[in-house]
Design an enzyme around this catalytic site. Structure first.
Site, PDB file in Angstrom:
ATOM      1  N   GLY A  98      -1.783 -10.449   7.799  1.00 19.02           N
ATOM      2  CA  GLY A  98      -1.635 -11.362   6.668  1.00 19.02           C
ATOM      3  C   GLY A  98      -1.085 -10.663   5.439  1.00 19.02           C
ATOM      4  N   ASP A  99      -1.520  -9.422   5.198  1.00 17.35           N
ATOM      5  CA  ASP A  99      -1.022  -8.674   4.054  1.00 17.35           C
ATOM      6  C   ASP A  99       0.431  -8.261   4.254  1.00 17.35           C
ATOM      7  OD1 ASP A  99      -3.420  -8.861   2.649  1.00 17.35           O
ATOM      8  OD2 ASP A  99      -4.247  -7.088   3.627  1.00 17.35           O
ATOM      9  N   GLU A 116      -9.623  -9.915  -4.807  1.00 15.73           N
ATOM     10  CA  GLU A 116     -10.617  -8.880  -4.531  1.00 15.73           C
ATOM     11  C   GLU A 116     -10.913  -8.038  -5.767  1.00 15.73           C
ATOM     12  OE1 GLU A 116     -10.145  -8.074   0.254  1.00 15.73           O
ATOM     13  OE2 GLU A 116      -9.126  -6.719  -1.125  1.00 15.73           O
TER      14      GLU A 116
END
Length: 292
Positions: A243-244, A137
């Site tokens: 997920g993080d 990102e």
């Protein structure tokens, strides 16, 4: 030390009965602003898992930036590598339906200011006892610089290939451990996600792989015999940040010298626990709280 080179966002989270189809307007029930960004989320998760974390990132000189770094500061993440810029803080627009599923749109903002020069500045002193964790990102040039520096220092590098970019293959080729979900795996490997496909890809690339499967847990491949780790049964509130949480806990486990399998098992339980409350960072568990 775990160095997390990545994004800081403020999440705008909208609650809806159902996610809208293309061209459809759906009324929502609430809007909440909360800290986010894959880099910041993973930093909070790794810190709560019991590892020392330093964040390398950019945020804006605005109220969103102050809110976005709230949990990083409270949890003790080292923010000496976070620079404030005149660009607006990155935001993510997150829609969550009644089943807890979500769709996310990200506007990078200040995350675009993370540069190779900045990475070189804050990764000075990197050594072979450190881990470098990355996502996608921020500008890819900065990500590739961090991966190169990790390799030169003998530090382990972990790449969460999210989102998948046109040149993600360049970053994957340099990283030691790859973390992807089913959709991301199919994009980078050209194979339908399965234990056999994970093994095949790892044999071809020489990489270690953690393939997350949502409610079905995760597959670990490329480090001996592959394993499919199942999660505890839960009734999720929402899946934002799960997920993080997995990525941060896996990195912390490896930093704290757990085996790959034990680190993945812990990460699977922690990510399931994160689904039991609303929000991303707000829902991430502390290590003492992940037993079911």
């Amino acid at each position: 030390m775990i160095y997390i080179v990545g994004s800081i966002n403020l999440d705008y989270v909208a609650r809806l009965e159902a996610l809208p189809l293309p061209g459809e307007t759906v009324l929502g029930s609430s809007l909440v602003k909360s800290p986010g960004g894959k880099g910041a989320n993973q930093a909070v998760a790794a810190q709560r898992a019991g590892a020392p974390v330093r964040m390398i990132a950019c945020s804006g000189r605005d109220l969103d930036g102050e809110l976005a770094t709230k949990f990083l500061a409270q949890d003790g993440v080292d923010l000496s590598g976070v620079e404030r810029t005149e660009m607006p803080t990155g935001i993510a627009i997150i829609e969550i339906d009644a089943k807890g599923e979500n769709s996310i749109a990200v506007l990078p903002g200040a995350n675009e200011a993370v540069s190779s020069e900045m990475v070189k500045k804050y990764l000075q002193g990197l050594n072979n006892s450190d881990l470098v964790v990355l996502q996608q990102e921020i500008p890819q040039e900065a990500t590739l610089t961090a991966l190169c520096m990790a390799k030169q220092a003998g530090a382990m590098s972990i790449l969460n290939v999210a989102p998948v970019l046109a040149d993600s293959g360049d970053a994957v080729a340099q990283a030691d451990l790859i973390i992807v979900n089913e959709t991301e795996f199919e994009k980078i490997a050209g194979l339908e996600a399965s234990s056999n496909a994970a093994d095949q890809w790892c044999q071809q690339t020489g990489k270690a792989l953690a393939l997350t499967l949502g409610a079905d847990g995760a597959i670990l491949a490329g480090v001996g015999e592959s394993s499919h780790i199942r999660p505890p049964a839960i009734d999720p509130v929402d899946t934002v940040g799960a997920g993080d949480t997995f990525c941060g806990y896996l990195a912390a486990g490896l930093h704290n010298e757990l085996s790959y399998k034990d680190a993945v098992e812990t990460a699977v339980v922690a990510s399931a626990k994160a689904c039991l409350a609303s929000g991303a960072q707000e829902a991430m568990p502390w290590a003492k709280d992940i037993e079911f």
